[in-house]
Scaffold this active site. Structure first.
Site, PDB file in Angstrom:
ATOM      1  N   ALA A  18       0.868  -1.187   0.000  1.00  0.00           N
ATOM      2  CA  ALA A  18       0.000   0.000   0.000  1.00  0.00           C
ATOM      3  C   ALA A  18       0.906   1.239   0.000  1.00  0.00           C
ATOM      4  CB  ALA A  18      -0.962   0.005   1.184  1.00  0.00           C
ATOM      5  N   GLU A  69       4.390   7.984  -0.814  1.00  0.00           N
ATOM      6  CA  GLU A  69       5.651   8.726  -0.972  1.00  0.00           C
ATOM      7  C   GLU A  69       6.661   8.409   0.132  1.00  0.00           C
ATOM      8  OE1 GLU A  69       5.889  10.076  -4.421  1.00  0.00           O
ATOM      9  OE2 GLU A  69       7.278  11.088  -3.064  1.00  0.00           O
ATOM     10  N   HIS A 109       7.256   5.461   1.542  1.00  0.00           N
ATOM     11  CA  HIS A 109       7.987   4.255   1.116  1.00  0.00           C
ATOM     12  C   HIS A 109       8.926   4.571  -0.051  1.00  0.00           C
ATOM     13  CE1 HIS A 109       4.049   2.457   2.628  1.00  0.00           C
ATOM     14  NE2 HIS A 109       4.933   1.855   3.396  1.00  0.00           N
ATOM     15  N   GLU A 143      11.788   6.729  10.021  1.00  0.00           N
ATOM     16  CA  GLU A 143      11.714   7.226  11.409  1.00  0.00           C
ATOM     17  C   GLU A 143      10.258   7.342  11.858  1.00  0.00           C
ATOM     18  OE1 GLU A 143      13.878  10.875  11.665  1.00  0.00           O
ATOM     19  OE2 GLU A 143      15.810   9.850  11.839  1.00  0.00           O
ATOM     20  N   LYS A 144       9.334   7.319  10.898  1.00  0.00           N
ATOM     21  CA  LYS A 144       7.899   7.319  11.230  1.00  0.00           C
ATOM     22  C   LYS A 144       7.609   6.258  12.302  1.00  0.00           C
ATOM     23  CE  LYS A 144       3.294   7.213  10.446  1.00  0.00           C
ATOM     24  NZ  LYS A 144       2.948   5.853  10.614  1.00  0.00           N
ATOM     25  N   VAL A 163       8.109  11.317   6.003  1.00  0.00           N
ATOM     26  CA  VAL A 163       7.539  12.107   4.902  1.00  0.00           C
ATOM     27  C   VAL A 163       6.095  12.442   5.282  1.00  0.00           C
ATOM     28  CG1 VAL A 163       6.973  12.109   2.441  1.00  0.00           C
ATOM     29  CG2 VAL A 163       9.031  10.937   3.260  1.00  0.00           C
ATOM     30  N   ARG A 168      -2.334   3.561   6.635  1.00  0.00           N
ATOM     31  CA  ARG A 168      -3.592   3.537   7.391  1.00  0.00           C
ATOM     32  C   ARG A 168      -4.386   4.841   7.261  1.00  0.00           C
ATOM     33  NH1 ARG A 168      -0.386   0.036  11.135  1.00  0.00           N
ATOM     34  NH2 ARG A 168      -1.455  -1.982  11.160  1.00  0.00           N
TER      35      ARG A 168
HETATM   36  P1  AMP Z   1       4.980  -0.113   6.432  1.00  0.00           P
HETATM   37  O1  AMP Z   1       4.682  -0.569   5.061  1.00  0.00           O
HETATM   38  O2  AMP Z   1       3.987   0.841   6.993  1.00  0.00           O
HETATM   39  O3  AMP Z   1       5.329  -1.250   7.352  1.00  0.00           O
HETATM   40  O4  AMP Z   1       6.310   0.738   6.320  1.00  0.00           O
HETATM   41  C1  AMP Z   1       7.436   0.246   5.642  1.00  0.00           C
HETATM   42  C2  AMP Z   1       8.585   1.183   5.893  1.00  0.00           C
HETATM   43  O5  AMP Z   1       8.232   2.480   5.421  1.00  0.00           O
HETATM   44  C3  AMP Z   1       8.909   1.334   7.389  1.00  0.00           C
HETATM   45  O6  AMP Z   1      10.318   1.417   7.541  1.00  0.00           O
HETATM   46  C4  AMP Z   1       8.239   2.615   7.745  1.00  0.00           C
HETATM   47  O7  AMP Z   1       8.815   3.272   8.847  1.00  0.00           O
HETATM   48  C5  AMP Z   1       8.437   3.417   6.464  1.00  0.00           C
HETATM   49  N1  AMP Z   1       7.476   4.500   6.385  1.00  0.00           N
HETATM   50  C6  AMP Z   1       6.127   4.413   6.520  1.00  0.00           C
HETATM   51  N2  AMP Z   1       5.562   5.640   6.459  1.00  0.00           N
HETATM   52  C7  AMP Z   1       6.592   6.519   6.280  1.00  0.00           C
HETATM   53  C8  AMP Z   1       6.666   7.942   6.152  1.00  0.00           C
HETATM   54  N3  AMP Z   1       5.588   8.701   6.205  1.00  0.00           N
HETATM   55  N4  AMP Z   1       7.884   8.491   6.001  1.00  0.00           N
HETATM   56  C9  AMP Z   1       8.997   7.723   5.953  1.00  0.00           C
HETATM   57  N5  AMP Z   1       8.993   6.390   6.069  1.00  0.00           N
HETATM   58  C10 AMP Z   1       7.801   5.792   6.233  1.00  0.00           C
END
Ligand code: AMP
Length: 285
Positions: free
Chosen positions: A32, A35, A37, A148-149, A180, A191
């Site tokens: 999903a 920006e 990712h 870092e999110k 981001v 989400r």
């Molecule tokens: P997720 O798919 O939500 O498990 O996130 C995969 C990776 O993307 C993880 O390392 C998250 O911390 C990173 N990530 C998710 N949202 C952001 C964001 N807004 N800014 C930077 N990295 C993000």
């Protein structure tokens, strides 16, 4: 871009990428994509010769009452986005490939995984540490990139890499990338799409209220009062509840009652319309 759904295909493709000594960067995700990712992919491309992205909605990091089934899945769209960024290989395993019958191993990182999201989501960080360790062993990347999110997640993964003496990637090659944000400041998250229009608008108070709290804390105001005020502002704006709003040491993630000259972080988790949002920001001491 190649896509691997099985470990054999992954390993063959990783070996091809690595031939000639190319440095490989890994970007683990649950798909999903947005920006946030893609920024990790771009950073990985700056630092490495080839980027492997993984998409796996890891069941073991979801609690029984969480959104595993509802979590958005859009593999074809995600693959197109990764390809246009220049990603070399997409690793998209089935759950049965990651957790075959008889899978019995769990990695539990204590300390940094306790409190904050660890308190609200029992077992979550065991699931994260275990799957990330598997991804590291499967891909053997030179570097890995995380947002870092998910600040506590990054701390858990670094602790795991250090304590288990991982070499690919080495703990110092685990890179944290700044969060981001949308134009109104809300941290991008897969989400966010769960939010109704009204709740999405209201959610923008979260980063604003955090910035106000940080300004007050940095100016010397009482930390506990600033956090109470922050929670009040969120509820007033339409959030249903605040799981936590904590000033913490940026390395140990232990709660701080006052700034102590070391790097600190404000971390918040709050719920709106059934969606749990998290955010964190640096606080200067
Ligand atoms: P997720 O798919 O939500 O498990 O996130 C995969 C990776 O993307 C993880 O390392 C998250 O911390 C990173 N990530 C998710 N949202 C952001 C964001 N807004 N800014 C930077 N990295 C993000």
């Amino acid at each position: 871009m190649q896509t691997a759904h099985s470990l054999d295909v992954l390993r063959t493709n990783v070996s091809k990428l690595r031939s000639g000594g190319a440095r490989i960067g890994l970007v683990p995700t649950m798909g999903a994509l947005h920006e946030g990712h893609l920024t990790l992919v771009r950073r990985a491309l700056e630092e490495c010769d080839a980027v492997v992205a993984s998409i796996f909605v890891n069941p073991t990091q979801f609690g029984p009452n969480e959104d595993l089934d509802a979590y958005p899945r859009q593999l074809a769209q995600d693959a197109a986005m990764l390809e246009s960024e220049g990603c070399a290989l997409l690793w998209a395993p089935e759950a049965s490939e990651m957790y075959p019958d008889g899978f019995v191993t769990n990695i539990a990182v204590t300390g940094v995984s306790e409190g904050l999201c660890g308190a609200d989501r029992p077992g979550h960080f065991d699931g994260v540490a275990t799957v990330v360790n598997k991804l590291f062993n499967q891909v053997l990347p030179d570097m890995a990139f995380f947002g870092e999110k998910d600040f506590q997640q990054l701390a858990v993964i670094r602790s795991m890499a250090r304590d288990l003496n991982l070499s690919l990637p080495h703990v110092h090659s685990i890179i944290g990338v700044p969060t981001v944000r949308e134009a109104d400041g809300l941290a991008m998250s897969s989400r966010n799409r769960y939010l109704s229009k009204a709740n999405r608008q209201a959610a923008a108070i979260l980063p604003r209220a955090m910035k106000s709290a940080i300004a007050a804390i940095e100016a010397g105001s009482d930390v506990a009062s600033c956090l109470t005020q922050l929670e009040g502002a969120l509820i007033e704006a339409g959030f249903d509840s605040v799981d936590y709003a904590v000033l913490a040491d940026a390395t140990s993630l232990k709660a701080l009652e006052r700034l102590g000259g070391k790097p600190a972080r404000l971390l918040v988790a709050a719920r709106i319309g059934g969606t749990r949002l998290i955010d964190n920001m640096a606080v200067s001491s």
